[in-house]
Design an enzyme around this catalytic site. Sequence first.
Site, PDB file in Angstrom:
ATOM      1  CE  LYS A 204      -4.518  -1.642   1.106  1.00  0.00           C
ATOM      2  NZ  LYS A 204      -5.541  -1.934   2.085  1.00  0.00           N
ATOM      3  NE  ARG A 244      -7.471  -8.297   0.326  1.00  0.00           N
ATOM      4  CZ  ARG A 244      -6.979  -7.571  -0.668  1.00  0.00           C
ATOM      5  NH1 ARG A 244      -5.915  -6.813  -0.482  1.00  0.00           N
ATOM      6  NH2 ARG A 244      -7.541  -7.611  -1.857  1.00  0.00           N
TER       7      ARG A 244
END
Length: 280
Positions: A204, A244
């Site tokens: 991210k 995840r």
Amino acid sequence: MGVVNVTPDSFSDGGRWFDTTTAVKHGLDLVAQGADLIDVGGESTRPGATRVDEAEELKRVIPVVRGLAAEGVTISVDTMRASVAEQSLAAGAALVNDVSGGLADPAMIPVVADAGAPFVVMHWRGFLEGGTIKGVYADVVTEVADELHARVAAVLEGGVAADRVIVDPGLGFSKGADHDLALLAHLDRLLALGHPVLVAASRKRFLGRVLAGPDGAPPPARERDAATAAVSALAARSGAWAVRVHEVRATADAVRVTRAITQARTAPPEPGAHGAEGAR
Ligand code: PMM
């Protein structure tokens, strides 16, 4: 949790796993690398992404869920649509992962409640319409914890059993890098909600900012996997239920080492004992 994005436009691995056969094969590869769970999604949640229509999302997701279920893989479906959740559960998915926590589609909670499926409730402040970032916080940790608490209450009210609910801080969703870092630094506050916590930091933006070179340029998403594995180890150490990730091997190793170190704390070795290889 290994990610299979069946989308042409996910920010981190967009397009790579787009056709069904390739997506199923990728999911199986992630299992071979140590994933316990495969998260299949057919709609990018990237800020500013346009929504795919329901028929297209179903066309992307269902064959992949079916293909992986046939191989005995435990699957979560990453969707904001009740119809996609329902048909995925019928096709063999075990769990529903909704980045809107049931807010985007009023039919979602009843579907999950009826199926008795585990439900990932992510912290979400709505779609980023017109580029509006609803990410103003006085105290991000308290506000995310409080908003998740309220969301969980609504989900329970809707009939989902308490032991089926998993919470997720929603890193990068209406949050800047400093917000994401603060949430990771205070995972204990989310664990205190009394539900398993899922952490989805993989590749991210905040990692790009932490890893940026002297010119401030972030490395591309695919060069953030070592940093992702570091977050995985820290999240595991803090007591997260799952992480995840797009690249599973490094994270699976990080989690295994973390577990071994944690076990060594509770079961210290006998004095003088060492393995066959001796101390190194
Ligand atoms: N992030 C993305 C997609 N799905 N699901 C959960 N539960 N939590 C997240 O933070 C999350 C998610 C976006 O990332 P991707 O485009 O790299 O898959």
